[in-house]
Design an enzyme around this catalytic site. Sequence first.
Site, PDB file in Angstrom:
ATOM      1  N   ASP A  22     -92.469  17.796  49.840  1.00 15.64           N
ATOM      2  CA  ASP A  22     -91.293  16.930  49.682  1.00 15.64           C
ATOM      3  C   ASP A  22     -90.396  17.148  50.895  1.00 15.64           C
ATOM      4  O   ASP A  22     -90.617  18.074  51.686  1.00 15.64           O
ATOM      5  CB  ASP A  22     -90.541  17.312  48.384  1.00 15.64           C
ATOM      6  CG  ASP A  22     -89.286  16.471  48.162  1.00 15.64           C
ATOM      7  OD1 ASP A  22     -89.327  15.249  48.425  1.00 15.64           O
ATOM      8  OD2 ASP A  22     -88.251  17.020  47.754  1.00 15.64           O
ATOM      9  N   SER A  23     -89.360  16.332  50.996  1.00 13.58           N
ATOM     10  CA  SER A  23     -88.384  16.531  52.075  1.00 13.58           C
ATOM     11  C   SER A  23     -87.601  17.827  51.864  1.00 13.58           C
ATOM     12  O   SER A  23     -87.002  18.343  52.793  1.00 13.58           O
ATOM     13  CB  SER A  23     -87.413  15.355  52.103  1.00 13.58           C
ATOM     14  OG  SER A  23     -86.702  15.301  50.877  1.00 13.58           O
TER      15      SER A  23
ATOM     16  N   TYR B  53     -85.035  12.236  53.631  1.00 16.51           N
ATOM     17  CA  TYR B  53     -85.956  11.202  54.101  1.00 16.51           C
ATOM     18  C   TYR B  53     -85.440   9.809  53.725  1.00 16.51           C
ATOM     19  O   TYR B  53     -85.796   8.820  54.329  1.00 16.51           O
ATOM     20  CB  TYR B  53     -87.330  11.364  53.440  1.00 16.51           C
ATOM     21  CG  TYR B  53     -88.237  12.434  53.989  1.00 16.51           C
ATOM     22  CD1 TYR B  53     -87.822  13.337  54.966  1.00 16.51           C
ATOM     23  CD2 TYR B  53     -89.554  12.532  53.519  1.00 16.51           C
ATOM     24  CE1 TYR B  53     -88.685  14.314  55.444  1.00 16.51           C
ATOM     25  CE2 TYR B  53     -90.422  13.497  54.002  1.00 16.51           C
ATOM     26  CZ  TYR B  53     -89.990  14.391  54.957  1.00 16.51           C
ATOM     27  OH  TYR B  53     -90.863  15.353  55.427  1.00 16.51           O
TER      28      TYR B  53
ATOM     29  N   CYS C 138     -92.693  13.280  46.670  1.00 15.56           N
ATOM     30  CA  CYS C 138     -91.497  12.630  47.205  1.00 15.56           C
ATOM     31  C   CYS C 138     -91.704  11.132  47.055  1.00 15.56           C
ATOM     32  O   CYS C 138     -92.718  10.593  47.522  1.00 15.56           O
ATOM     33  CB  CYS C 138     -91.359  13.000  48.683  1.00 15.56           C
ATOM     34  SG  CYS C 138     -90.083  12.075  49.553  1.00 15.56           S
ATOM     35  N   ASN C 139     -90.789  10.478  46.375  1.00 15.20           N
ATOM     36  CA  ASN C 139     -90.926   9.031  46.171  1.00 15.20           C
ATOM     37  C   ASN C 139     -90.818   8.268  47.487  1.00 15.20           C
ATOM     38  O   ASN C 139     -91.539   7.305  47.718  1.00 15.20           O
ATOM     39  CB  ASN C 139     -89.847   8.529  45.220  1.00 15.20           C
ATOM     40  CG  ASN C 139     -90.089   8.964  43.793  1.00 15.20           C
ATOM     41  OD1 ASN C 139     -90.588   8.214  42.978  1.00 15.20           O
ATOM     42  ND2 ASN C 139     -89.741  10.203  43.472  1.00 15.20           N
ATOM     43  N   THR C 140     -89.906   8.725  48.337  1.00 13.98           N
ATOM     44  CA  THR C 140     -89.697   8.021  49.607  1.00 13.98           C
ATOM     45  C   THR C 140     -90.979   8.076  50.438  1.00 13.98           C
ATOM     46  O   THR C 140     -91.453   7.044  50.932  1.00 13.98           O
ATOM     47  CB  THR C 140     -88.525   8.667  50.383  1.00 13.98           C
ATOM     48  OG1 THR C 140     -87.415   8.810  49.502  1.00 13.98           O
ATOM     49  CG2 THR C 140     -88.129   7.827  51.574  1.00 13.98           C
TER      50      THR C 140
ATOM     51  N   GLU D  62     -79.172  19.248  47.266  1.00 15.79           N
ATOM     52  CA  GLU D  62     -79.560  20.199  48.324  1.00 15.79           C
ATOM     53  C   GLU D  62     -78.423  21.185  48.601  1.00 15.79           C
ATOM     54  O   GLU D  62     -78.633  22.266  49.124  1.00 15.79           O
ATOM     55  CB  GLU D  62     -79.941  19.440  49.611  1.00 15.79           C
ATOM     56  CG  GLU D  62     -81.255  18.678  49.520  1.00 15.79           C
ATOM     57  CD  GLU D  62     -82.504  19.578  49.636  1.00 15.79           C
ATOM     58  OE1 GLU D  62     -82.429  20.626  50.291  1.00 15.79           O
ATOM     59  OE2 GLU D  62     -83.540  19.216  49.046  1.00 15.79           O
TER      60      GLU D  62
ATOM     61  N   CYS E 298     -86.745   9.497  42.406  1.00 18.50           N
ATOM     62  CA  CYS E 298     -86.630  10.456  43.505  1.00 18.50           C
ATOM     63  C   CYS E 298     -86.832  11.807  42.847  1.00 18.50           C
ATOM     64  O   CYS E 298     -86.231  12.081  41.797  1.00 18.50           O
ATOM     65  CB  CYS E 298     -85.243  10.372  44.146  1.00 18.50           C
ATOM     66  SG  CYS E 298     -84.886  11.732  45.287  1.00 18.50           S
ATOM     67  N   THR E 299     -87.695  12.615  43.419  1.00 25.23           N
ATOM     68  CA  THR E 299     -88.051  13.861  42.729  1.00 25.23           C
ATOM     69  C   THR E 299     -86.889  14.862  42.679  1.00 25.23           C
ATOM     70  O   THR E 299     -86.961  15.841  41.947  1.00 25.23           O
ATOM     71  CB  THR E 299     -89.285  14.515  43.384  1.00 25.23           C
ATOM     72  OG1 THR E 299     -89.044  14.645  44.791  1.00 25.23           O
ATOM     73  CG2 THR E 299     -90.531  13.695  43.153  1.00 25.23           C
ATOM     74  N   HIS E 300     -85.853  14.602  43.442  1.00 27.21           N
ATOM     75  CA  HIS E 300     -84.662  15.458  43.335  1.00 27.21           C
ATOM     76  C   HIS E 300     -83.909  15.200  42.012  1.00 27.21           C
ATOM     77  O   HIS E 300     -83.291  16.109  41.468  1.00 27.21           O
ATOM     78  CB  HIS E 300     -83.677  15.169  44.474  1.00 27.21           C
ATOM     79  CG  HIS E 300     -84.011  15.858  45.770  1.00 27.21           C
ATOM     80  ND1 HIS E 300     -85.062  15.469  46.553  1.00 27.21           N
ATOM     81  CD2 HIS E 300     -83.411  16.900  46.416  1.00 27.21           C
ATOM     82  CE1 HIS E 300     -85.097  16.250  47.635  1.00 27.21           C
ATOM     83  NE2 HIS E 300     -84.107  17.120  47.575  1.00 27.21           N
TER      84      HIS E 300
HETATM   85  N1  DGL Z   1     -87.201  13.817  46.875  1.00 27.80           N
HETATM   86  C1  DGL Z   1     -87.440  12.730  47.702  1.00 27.80           C
HETATM   87  C2  DGL Z   1     -87.767  11.466  46.967  1.00 27.80           C
HETATM   88  O1  DGL Z   1     -88.379  11.568  45.930  1.00 27.80           O
HETATM   89  C3  DGL Z   1     -86.686  12.597  48.985  1.00 27.80           C
HETATM   90  C4  DGL Z   1     -85.257  12.431  48.979  1.00 27.80           C
HETATM   91  C5  DGL Z   1     -84.713  12.419  50.373  1.00 27.80           C
HETATM   92  O2  DGL Z   1     -85.118  13.269  51.166  1.00 27.80           O
HETATM   93  O3  DGL Z   1     -83.908  11.541  50.674  1.00 27.80           O
HETATM   94  O4  DGL Z   1     -87.511  10.369  47.389  1.00 27.80           O
END
Ligand code: DGL
Length: 271
Positions: free
Chosen positions: A16-17, A48, A79-81, A158, A190-192
């Site tokens: 992931d990012s 990302y 990571c979804n992005t 973060e 978004c996995t966050h």
């Molecule tokens: N966790 C990531 C996602 O699922 C990335 C979020 C990011 O870095 O902007 O999109």
Amino acid sequence: MKPDTKSDGRAIGIFDSGLGGLTIFKAVRALMPRENIIYFGDSAHVPYGSKSKETVAGYSVAIAKFLESKKVKLILIACNTASALALQTVKKHVKAPVLGVIAPGAKRAAAVSKNKKIAVLGTESTVKSRAYPKHLAKIDKTIAASQYACPLFVPVIEEGLLEGPITALVIKKYLEPVKKSGADTVILGCTHYPVIKRSIARLFGPRVNLVDSAEEIAKEAHALLAARCMLKTKGKAGTEIYASDSPRRFAALAGRIIGGRFKVKEKRLGQ
Ligand code: DGL
């Protein structure tokens, strides 16, 4: 007939990012407690979600190649992005099978929604890609998908602000309009975002389903490994975590998300 004693000890690579993919790590570990996992958080380049397809694809390929150099048997783009912008590119650059998080999340949301109104929360780039609406339409054309970019969620998480007034304010700002949309299902795209799921759930209340990809992608990973006789069926699990910057900071926050103490190694990837 002899019992099948084959056990594939190669690790599952997850990236992931930053910290968000640890929500996928947790689900994979829960479902496959013997598997070795190598996790890579690209803390040098997070977020990302505001970056271009070319940039995110470049980072993703570099990480996937690093994981491949560690001989992983499967790569999960947690990571979804990166899944929305770079899944196909990553697949072209590595030999290991690669799974992204968009299809599993869409599948789960389509299965639980009753009124067929699904709201997607994601980064700016995920929303712009329309990856979720496209997947949802493939599953069921009658689904009405609406999308909402929530760019402040990732920096807040973060920063370690998993609860408290700042997080609550940002949640309210982004999610009040979503609540009014009438969607009975909200994809945490978004996995966050599952890291602050409790606070998000408080705003929506019990009638709205909050869906993320973690359990579903873990199931897909298990099915893929089982079908190819690549499961690790013996011994204890091992964990290796890499961050591309500030590994100590990463370790402290990772511990808050997955519990326990981890040593995080620094690995800078040439761009
Ligand atoms: N966790 C990531 C996602 O699922 C990335 C979020 C990011 O870095 O902007 O999109």
